[in-house]
Enzyme design. Structure first.
Site, PDB file in Angstrom:
ATOM      1  N   ASN A  46      92.462  45.421  87.405  1.00 48.28           N
ATOM      2  CA  ASN A  46      92.290  46.833  87.065  1.00 48.28           C
ATOM      3  C   ASN A  46      90.814  47.214  87.041  1.00 48.28           C
ATOM      4  OD1 ASN A  46      92.362  45.206  84.707  1.00 48.28           O
ATOM      5  ND2 ASN A  46      92.913  46.914  83.405  1.00 48.28           N
ATOM      6  N   GLU A  48      88.615  50.235  85.744  1.00 53.47           N
ATOM      7  CA  GLU A  48      88.546  51.452  84.932  1.00 53.47           C
ATOM      8  C   GLU A  48      87.264  52.225  85.198  1.00 53.47           C
ATOM      9  OE1 GLU A  48      89.354  50.326  80.857  1.00 53.47           O
ATOM     10  OE2 GLU A  48      91.453  49.882  81.340  1.00 53.47           O
ATOM     11  N   CYS A  57      94.912  50.777  88.583  1.00 54.64           N
ATOM     12  CA  CYS A  57      95.635  49.584  88.145  1.00 54.64           C
ATOM     13  C   CYS A  57      95.405  48.429  89.117  1.00 54.64           C
ATOM     14  CB  CYS A  57      97.126  49.869  88.097  1.00 54.64           C
ATOM     15  SG  CYS A  57      97.638  50.964  86.766  1.00 54.64           S
ATOM     16  N   GLU A  59      97.569  46.424  90.532  1.00 48.51           N
ATOM     17  CA  GLU A  59      98.483  46.399  91.682  1.00 48.51           C
ATOM     18  C   GLU A  59      97.992  47.346  92.775  1.00 48.51           C
ATOM     19  OE1 GLU A  59      99.083  46.912  88.476  1.00 48.51           O
ATOM     20  OE2 GLU A  59     101.203  46.682  87.986  1.00 48.51           O
ATOM     21  N   CYS A 100     103.344  49.835  86.151  1.00 52.96           N
ATOM     22  CA  CYS A 100     103.517  51.214  85.689  1.00 52.96           C
ATOM     23  C   CYS A 100     104.235  52.023  86.778  1.00 52.96           C
ATOM     24  CB  CYS A 100     102.162  51.842  85.353  1.00 52.96           C
ATOM     25  SG  CYS A 100     101.219  52.384  86.785  1.00 52.96           S
ATOM     26  N   CYS A 103     102.297  52.554  90.024  1.00 54.43           N
ATOM     27  CA  CYS A 103     102.204  51.330  90.837  1.00 54.43           C
ATOM     28  C   CYS A 103     103.527  51.013  91.526  1.00 54.43           C
ATOM     29  CB  CYS A 103     101.741  50.156  89.991  1.00 54.43           C
ATOM     30  SG  CYS A 103      99.986  50.280  89.597  1.00 54.43           S
TER      31      CYS A 103
HETATM   32  N1  THU Z   1      97.334  48.648  84.107  1.00 53.40           N
HETATM   33  C1  THU Z   1      97.441  47.982  85.298  1.00 53.40           C
HETATM   34  O1  THU Z   1      96.446  47.528  85.872  1.00 53.40           O
HETATM   35  N2  THU Z   1      98.673  47.840  85.830  1.00 53.40           N
HETATM   36  C2  THU Z   1      99.830  48.280  85.251  1.00 53.40           C
HETATM   37  O2  THU Z   1     100.889  48.207  85.866  1.00 53.40           O
HETATM   38  C3  THU Z   1      99.800  48.813  83.889  1.00 53.40           C
HETATM   39  C4  THU Z   1      98.448  49.207  83.382  1.00 53.40           C
HETATM   40  C5  THU Z   1      95.993  48.837  83.543  1.00 53.40           C
HETATM   41  C6  THU Z   1      95.530  50.266  83.555  1.00 53.40           C
HETATM   42  C7  THU Z   1      94.484  50.229  82.453  1.00 53.40           C
HETATM   43  O3  THU Z   1      93.243  49.780  83.013  1.00 53.40           O
HETATM   44  C8  THU Z   1      94.999  49.191  81.484  1.00 53.40           C
HETATM   45  O4  THU Z   1      95.965  48.441  82.198  1.00 53.40           O
HETATM   46  C9  THU Z   1      95.632  49.769  80.221  1.00 53.40           C
HETATM   47  O5  THU Z   1      96.608  50.707  80.552  1.00 53.40           O
END
Ligand code: THU
Length: 149
Positions: A46, A48, A57, A59, A100, A103
């Site tokens: 991920n 940010e 994210c 994925e 999520c 994704c």
């Molecule tokens: N996140 C992912 O990388 N993949 C997911 O499927 C769920 C959430 C990340 C997004 C954010 O940087 C952190 O997890 C908290 O939500």
């Protein structure tokens, strides 16, 4: 190809990838590893942003790389892990992370382009428990490239 060894290899690759998570805001590290038809594995973590809503994210990062390699049609499986980071920035915890909603839609792009029901393995940052899903279970009745034809 989709046996326990493959699952363990993908989850291990996702755990490695999570070490490079850029997640200073949520302090939740996620790693993803995408298996291609030729056995190659492409990873992502991920990513940010100080403007929180721009965050990507793991994925999505991994699949954007796959797409930029011209390999979107070759996605067979994806392993995802994650957990809250400890003070050193290492993701911890046993609870499996499932992709999520956004994704799932991104994975569906690869699934429909490749005409394959992508396997999704979900694990925690630590531990042995890994859940097995098909994308069609996680995102039934999906909208995708086929609908645009
Ligand atoms: N996140 C992912 O990388 N993949 C997911 O499927 C769920 C959430 C990340 C997004 C954010 O940087 C952190 O997890 C908290 O939500």
């Amino acid at each position: 190809m989709l046996n326990d060894d493959t699952r363990d290899k993908l989850i291990a690759a996702a755990r490695d990838a999570a070490r490079n998570a850029h997640a200073p805001y949520s302090r939740f590290g996620v790693g993803a590893a995408v298996l291609l038809t030729d056995g190659n594995v492409v990873t992502g973590a991920n990513f940010e942003n100080a403007s929180y809503g721009l965050s990507l994210c793991a994925e999505t990062v991994a699949l954007a790389t796959v797409s930029s390699m011209g390999r979107l049609a070759d996605v067979v499986a994806i392993g995802v892990i994650g957990g809250a980071m400890d003070v050193t920035g290492i993701a911890r915890g046993l609870t499996p992370v499932r992709p999520c909603g956004r994704c799932r839609q991104v994975i569906n792009e690869a699934a429909q382009i490749g005409d394959r029901d992508v396997v999704v393995w979900c694990g925690g940052a630590e531990g042995d428990a890994v859940e097995h899903y098909l994308l069609s279970e996680l995102l039934p009745h999906a909208f995708g490239p086929r609908d645009l034809q």
